[in-house]
Design a protein around this motif. Structure first.
Motif, PDB file in Angstrom:
ATOM      1  N   ALA A  69     -82.113 -11.012  53.582  1.00 43.38           N
ATOM      2  CA  ALA A  69     -81.406 -12.291  53.411  1.00 43.38           C
ATOM      3  C   ALA A  69     -80.361 -12.464  54.509  1.00 43.38           C
ATOM      4  O   ALA A  69     -80.200 -13.564  55.060  1.00 43.38           O
ATOM      5  N   ASP A  70     -79.666 -11.388  54.852  1.00 38.59           N
ATOM      6  CA  ASP A  70     -78.626 -11.459  55.885  1.00 38.59           C
ATOM      7  C   ASP A  70     -79.195 -11.787  57.258  1.00 38.59           C
ATOM      8  O   ASP A  70     -78.565 -12.496  58.044  1.00 38.59           O
ATOM      9  N   ILE A  71     -80.383 -11.289  57.562  1.00 40.94           N
ATOM     10  CA  ILE A  71     -81.004 -11.583  58.862  1.00 40.94           C
ATOM     11  C   ILE A  71     -81.205 -13.086  59.018  1.00 40.94           C
ATOM     12  O   ILE A  71     -80.855 -13.674  60.041  1.00 40.94           O
ATOM     13  N   VAL A  72     -81.749 -13.721  57.997  1.00 44.59           N
ATOM     14  CA  VAL A  72     -81.987 -15.172  58.062  1.00 44.59           C
ATOM     15  C   VAL A  72     -80.655 -15.923  58.061  1.00 44.59           C
ATOM     16  O   VAL A  72     -80.480 -16.882  58.817  1.00 44.59           O
ATOM     17  N   ALA A  73     -79.709 -15.489  57.244  1.00 44.42           N
ATOM     18  CA  ALA A  73     -78.390 -16.139  57.215  1.00 44.42           C
ATOM     19  C   ALA A  73     -77.743 -16.106  58.604  1.00 44.42           C
ATOM     20  O   ALA A  73     -77.201 -17.114  59.069  1.00 44.42           O
ATOM     21  N   LYS A  74     -77.819 -14.971  59.274  1.00 44.28           N
ATOM     22  CA  LYS A  74     -77.218 -14.832  60.614  1.00 44.28           C
ATOM     23  C   LYS A  74     -77.905 -15.726  61.634  1.00 44.28           C
ATOM     24  O   LYS A  74     -77.259 -16.244  62.550  1.00 44.28           O
ATOM     25  N   GLU A  75     -79.218 -15.929  61.488  1.00 43.09           N
ATOM     26  CA  GLU A  75     -79.923 -16.841  62.390  1.00 43.09           C
ATOM     27  C   GLU A  75     -79.357 -18.257  62.266  1.00 43.09           C
ATOM     28  O   GLU A  75     -79.182 -18.954  63.254  1.00 43.09           O
ATOM     29  N   TYR A  76     -79.070 -18.675  61.030  1.00 41.54           N
ATOM     30  CA  TYR A  76     -78.510 -20.017  60.833  1.00 41.54           C
ATOM     31  C   TYR A  76     -77.068 -20.109  61.298  1.00 41.54           C
ATOM     32  O   TYR A  76     -76.620 -21.175  61.709  1.00 41.54           O
ATOM     33  N   LEU A  77     -76.337 -19.015  61.255  1.00 44.27           N
ATOM     34  CA  LEU A  77     -74.973 -19.022  61.778  1.00 44.27           C
ATOM     35  C   LEU A  77     -74.958 -19.281  63.284  1.00 44.27           C
ATOM     36  O   LEU A  77     -74.025 -19.869  63.809  1.00 44.27           O
ATOM     37  N   LYS A  78     -76.013 -18.858  63.972  1.00 41.83           N
ATOM     38  CA  LYS A  78     -76.111 -19.029  65.428  1.00 41.83           C
ATOM     39  C   LYS A  78     -76.604 -20.419  65.820  1.00 41.83           C
ATOM     40  O   LYS A  78     -76.386 -20.859  66.937  1.00 41.83           O
ATOM     41  N   ASP A  79     -77.308 -21.105  64.912  1.00 43.74           N
ATOM     42  CA  ASP A  79     -77.897 -22.413  65.216  1.00 43.74           C
ATOM     43  C   ASP A  79     -76.836 -23.481  65.412  1.00 43.74           C
ATOM     44  O   ASP A  79     -75.749 -23.410  64.865  1.00 43.74           O
ATOM     45  N   ASN A  80     -77.228 -24.502  66.172  1.00 41.64           N
ATOM     46  CA  ASN A  80     -76.367 -25.664  66.350  1.00 41.64           C
ATOM     47  C   ASN A  80     -77.251 -26.899  66.489  1.00 41.64           C
ATOM     48  O   ASN A  80     -77.469 -27.387  67.582  1.00 41.64           O
ATOM     49  N   PHE A  81     -77.789 -27.362  65.365  1.00 36.98           N
ATOM     50  CA  PHE A  81     -78.621 -28.555  65.375  1.00 36.98           C
ATOM     51  C   PHE A  81     -77.735 -29.755  65.060  1.00 36.98           C
ATOM     52  O   PHE A  81     -77.077 -29.780  64.023  1.00 36.98           O
ATOM     53  N   PRO A  82     -77.702 -30.768  65.924  1.00 40.98           N
ATOM     54  CA  PRO A  82     -76.795 -31.897  65.715  1.00 40.98           C
ATOM     55  C   PRO A  82     -77.058 -32.684  64.433  1.00 40.98           C
ATOM     56  O   PRO A  82     -76.145 -33.235  63.848  1.00 40.98           O
ATOM     57  N   ASN A  83     -78.293 -32.746  63.946  1.00 42.54           N
ATOM     58  CA  ASN A  83     -78.602 -33.516  62.740  1.00 42.54           C
ATOM     59  C   ASN A  83     -78.509 -32.692  61.468  1.00 42.54           C
ATOM     60  O   ASN A  83     -78.749 -33.197  60.388  1.00 42.54           O
ATOM     61  N   GLU A  84     -78.211 -31.409  61.613  1.00 37.32           N
ATOM     62  CA  GLU A  84     -78.137 -30.518  60.459  1.00 37.32           C
ATOM     63  C   GLU A  84     -76.761 -29.862  60.430  1.00 37.32           C
ATOM     64  O   GLU A  84     -76.496 -28.912  61.143  1.00 37.32           O
ATOM     65  N   LYS A  85     -75.892 -30.398  59.611  1.00 36.79           N
ATOM     66  CA  LYS A  85     -74.546 -29.863  59.470  1.00 36.79           C
ATOM     67  C   LYS A  85     -74.537 -28.861  58.322  1.00 36.79           C
ATOM     68  O   LYS A  85     -74.445 -29.229  57.160  1.00 36.79           O
ATOM     69  N   ILE A  86     -74.683 -27.570  58.646  1.00 40.79           N
ATOM     70  CA  ILE A  86     -74.719 -26.541  57.612  1.00 40.79           C
ATOM     71  C   ILE A  86     -73.283 -26.211  57.226  1.00 40.79           C
ATOM     72  O   ILE A  86     -72.493 -25.750  58.039  1.00 40.79           O
ATOM     73  N   GLY A  87     -72.961 -26.470  55.956  1.00 37.74           N
ATOM     74  CA  GLY A  87     -71.610 -26.249  55.468  1.00 37.74           C
ATOM     75  C   GLY A  87     -71.451 -24.947  54.718  1.00 37.74           C
ATOM     76  O   GLY A  87     -70.370 -24.391  54.658  1.00 37.74           O
ATOM     77  N   VAL A  88     -72.545 -24.444  54.128  1.00 34.54           N
ATOM     78  CA  VAL A  88     -72.493 -23.219  53.341  1.00 34.54           C
ATOM     79  C   VAL A  88     -73.705 -22.362  53.683  1.00 34.54           C
ATOM     80  O   VAL A  88     -74.825 -22.868  53.743  1.00 34.54           O
ATOM     81  N   ILE A  89     -73.459 -21.088  53.916  1.00 38.41           N
ATOM     82  CA  ILE A  89     -74.512 -20.090  54.050  1.00 38.41           C
ATOM     83  C   ILE A  89     -74.052 -18.927  53.184  1.00 38.41           C
ATOM     84  O   ILE A  89     -73.056 -18.281  53.486  1.00 38.41           O
ATOM     85  N   GLU A  90     -74.761 -18.701  52.089  1.00 39.32           N
ATOM     86  CA  GLU A  90     -74.295 -17.714  51.116  1.00 39.32           C
ATOM     87  C   GLU A  90     -75.465 -16.904  50.569  1.00 39.32           C
ATOM     88  O   GLU A  90     -76.541 -17.447  50.336  1.00 39.32           O
ATOM     89  N   THR A  91     -75.234 -15.606  50.367  1.00 39.29           N
ATOM     90  CA  THR A  91     -76.224 -14.775  49.698  1.00 39.29           C
ATOM     91  C   THR A  91     -75.614 -14.239  48.411  1.00 39.29           C
ATOM     92  O   THR A  91     -74.398 -14.050  48.317  1.00 39.29           O
ATOM     93  N   ARG A  92     -76.480 -14.028  47.419  1.00 39.13           N
ATOM     94  CA  ARG A  92     -76.052 -13.500  46.117  1.00 39.13           C
ATOM     95  C   ARG A  92     -77.274 -12.945  45.406  1.00 39.13           C
ATOM     96  O   ARG A  92     -78.403 -13.298  45.753  1.00 39.13           O
ATOM     97  N   PRO A  93     -77.068 -12.107  44.397  1.00 37.88           N
ATOM     98  CA  PRO A  93     -78.222 -11.592  43.652  1.00 37.88           C
ATOM     99  C   PRO A  93     -79.014 -12.743  43.024  1.00 37.88           C
ATOM    100  O   PRO A  93     -78.439 -13.670  42.468  1.00 37.88           O
ATOM    101  N   ALA A  94     -80.341 -12.663  43.140  1.00 41.41           N
ATOM    102  CA  ALA A  94     -81.219 -13.678  42.550  1.00 41.41           C
ATOM    103  C   ALA A  94     -81.411 -13.389  41.069  1.00 41.41           C
ATOM    104  O   ALA A  94     -81.323 -12.242  40.636  1.00 41.41           O
TER     105      ALA A  94
END
Length: 152
Positions: A69-94
């Motif tokens: 889960a952290d690998i994918v979360a970190k990929e989104y932390l690096k992204d900068n898509f102008p039409n996609e404003k990511i406000g929350v990236i969170e992991t937790r037990p499913a």
């Protein structure tokens, strides 16, 4: 040549104006494709959700481990898509085991935006042996519409 360029520019401007008027009209019904996302969007339309303004849309994915889960979360932390404003990236037990990744993206609530983001997320998630677990949008202060993909 100047005349044809002006005609083309005028045509483009009229298309942009027409799409802006259509997107902003609350009385007009938008047609959605006949798939799971289209079904959810039609339900939101019945609830008179305003499709002309951006909404905070939650996307969910589940993985076997925190590391995945952290690998994918970190990929989104690096992204900068102008039409996609990511406000929350969170992991937790499913709920059913493993780790859940939640991404909250502020965007216009369109079939194209939802499906496009889901497809890009699915590609990243599958590389970590995870699966999509749906999306949701807050439509009123206490009502959350959630679409579960049913995969997994």
């Amino acid at each position: 040549m100047k005349v044809s360029l002006l005609v083309i520019l005028g045509f483009i401007c009229s298309l942009l104006l027409a799409s802006a008027v259509y997107a902003g009209s609350a009385d007009e019904k938008i047609t959605f494709p006949n798939d799971e996302n289209g079904d959810v969007l039609r339900e939101l339309q019945k609830k008179n959700v305003d499709f002309s303004v951006p909404h905070k849309i939650q996307f969910f994915a589940v993985f076997r481990t925190q590391k995945m889960a952290d690998i994918v979360a970190k990929e989104y932390l690096k992204d900068n898509f102008p039409n996609e404003k990511i406000g929350v990236i969170e992991t937790r037990p499913a709920q059913n085991g493993g780790m859940e990744l939640e991404l909250v993206v502020k965007m216009l609530l369109t079939h194209e935006n939802i499906t496009g983001f889901e497809n890009r997320l699915a590609e990243r998630v599958s590389k970590q042996d995870g699966y999509l677990d749906g999306w949701g949008v807050l439509v009123k202060p206490s009502v959350l519409t959630h679409h579960s993909s049913g995969t997994g």
